[in-house]
Write a protein that holds these residues in place. Structure first.
Motif, short mmCIF file in Angstrom:
data_model
loop_
_atom_site.label_atom_id
_atom_site.label_comp_id
_atom_site.label_asym_id
_atom_site.label_seq_id
_atom_site.Cartn_x
_atom_site.Cartn_y
_atom_site.Cartn_z
N LYS A 94 16.72 9.55 5.76
CA LYS A 94 15.82 9.07 4.72
C LYS A 94 16.04 7.57 4.44
CE LYS A 94 14.80 13.33 2.25
NZ LYS A 94 13.37 13.25 2.64
N ARG A 95 14.93 6.89 4.21
CA ARG A 95 14.93 5.47 3.88
C ARG A 95 13.82 5.21 2.87
NH1 ARG A 95 18.91 1.80 6.22
NH2 ARG A 95 20.27 3.46 6.96
N ASP A 107 5.32 -3.66 -6.78
CA ASP A 107 4.56 -2.49 -7.21
C ASP A 107 3.43 -2.21 -6.22
OD1 ASP A 107 5.99 -2.20 -9.69
OD2 ASP A 107 4.83 -3.92 -10.45
N LEU A 108 2.93 -0.98 -6.24
CA LEU A 108 1.77 -0.63 -5.43
C LEU A 108 0.59 -1.54 -5.78
CD1 LEU A 108 1.63 3.28 -5.28
CD2 LEU A 108 1.87 1.70 -3.36
N VAL A 130 0.82 -1.23 0.00
CA VAL A 130 0.00 0.00 0.00
C VAL A 130 0.85 1.27 0.00
CG1 VAL A 130 -2.01 -1.08 1.06
CG2 VAL A 130 -0.23 -0.11 2.53
N VAL A 131 2.14 1.15 0.27
CA VAL A 131 3.03 2.32 0.27
C VAL A 131 4.39 1.92 -0.30
CG1 VAL A 131 4.31 3.99 1.67
CG2 VAL A 131 1.95 3.44 2.27
N ILE A 132 4.88 2.71 -1.24
CA ILE A 132 6.29 2.64 -1.68
C ILE A 132 6.74 4.09 -1.83
CG2 ILE A 132 7.93 1.92 -3.45
CD1 ILE A 132 5.99 -0.28 -4.28
N GLU A 133 7.61 4.54 -0.93
CA GLU A 133 8.05 5.93 -1.01
C GLU A 133 9.33 6.15 -0.22
OE1 GLU A 133 4.92 8.33 0.54
OE2 GLU A 133 5.02 7.50 2.56
N PHE A 184 11.65 -0.46 6.27
CA PHE A 184 12.47 0.71 5.94
C PHE A 184 13.83 0.20 5.49
CE2 PHE A 184 9.21 2.23 8.76
CZ PHE A 184 8.87 3.46 8.23
N LEU A 185 14.15 0.47 4.22
CA LEU A 185 15.32 -0.10 3.57
C LEU A 185 16.28 1.01 3.14
CD1 LEU A 185 13.36 -2.60 1.30
CD2 LEU A 185 14.40 -3.07 3.53
#
Length: 221
Positions: A89-90, A201-202, A75-78, A191-192
């Protein structure tokens, strides 16, 4: 196979179901009403069994991949500022679990647990933007051989009232092994590092300990 965290609930639900079915059989004279009581009790038992299922998934640990820690939908990729541990930032990947998903949390990578903390909190719906910082949650950091430190956060949803986290600081863990459980609806945030290549993908459905979430960017550019 069922998860150990559901054993008590499953047993209690089973005996209640048997009690309702037998009581309805002897004390409810109206056929349709008796059947309705018995069917409702049986459906509740099936839903409890379905929720606490724990399918075995064989994993050959791969240091070059981060695997999905849970079943669900991305639901989230950012790119975000992670404020609790890294304070920098991650890349964030969030997976939402519906009540129909397997709710076992599995280690996304092998490594050493360097941080593990529980936070009491609210029970906002799991897709709410503030659920990551305001809901009941646990934060776990794994130091991995290839990605450095990665962080995952178990977040309780509107129905969840208990997060189970097995990660202990200093412990060596293996990719795909059982890391915990979230009861009745939830979400997990990963968190990468910024140089990780996200491979999902979303809105993609992922399978815990099977779907690759990220790899390292090629050094060739």
């Amino acid at each position: 196979m069922f998860h150990r965290e559901g054993q008590t609930i499953i047993l209690v639900t089973f005996f209640i179901t048997v009690g309702i079915i037998l009581s309805a059989q002897f004390f409810v004279p109206i056929d349709w009403l008796r059947i309705a009581f018995q069917l409702a009790a049986f459906i509740v038992l099936v839903l409890i069994l379905q929720f606490f299922r724990n399918p075995k998934r064989l994993v050959t640990p791969n240091f070059d991949e981060i695997l999905a820690p849970v079943d669900g939908k991305v639901v989230v990729i950012e790119e975000v500022e992670e404020t609790e541990y890294f304070k920098e930032k991650r890349k964030q990947v969030s997976i939402f679990m519906s009540p129909l998903n397997v709710h076992v949390t599995r280690y996304a990578s092998s490594g050493t647990i360097t941080f593990s903390k529980y936070h009491p909190g609210k029970y906002l719906v799991a897709w709410h933007p503030k659920s990551s910082t305001e809901n009941e949650r646990t934060t776990v950091v794994i130091h991995t051989p290839k990605f450095g430190e990665i962080l995952y956060r178990q977040i309780a949803g509107a129905l969840a009232r208990r997060i189970v986290n097995y990660a202990e600081e200093g412990e060596q863990v293996t990719q795909g092994e059982d890391a915990g459980f979230i009861k009745f609806g939830s979400r997990v945030d990963l968190f990468l590092p910024l140089d990780a290549d996200i491979t999902v993908d979303l809105n993609q459905k992922v399978v815990g300990a099977k779907t690759c979430i990220a790899t390292l960017k090629s050094q060739d550019g």
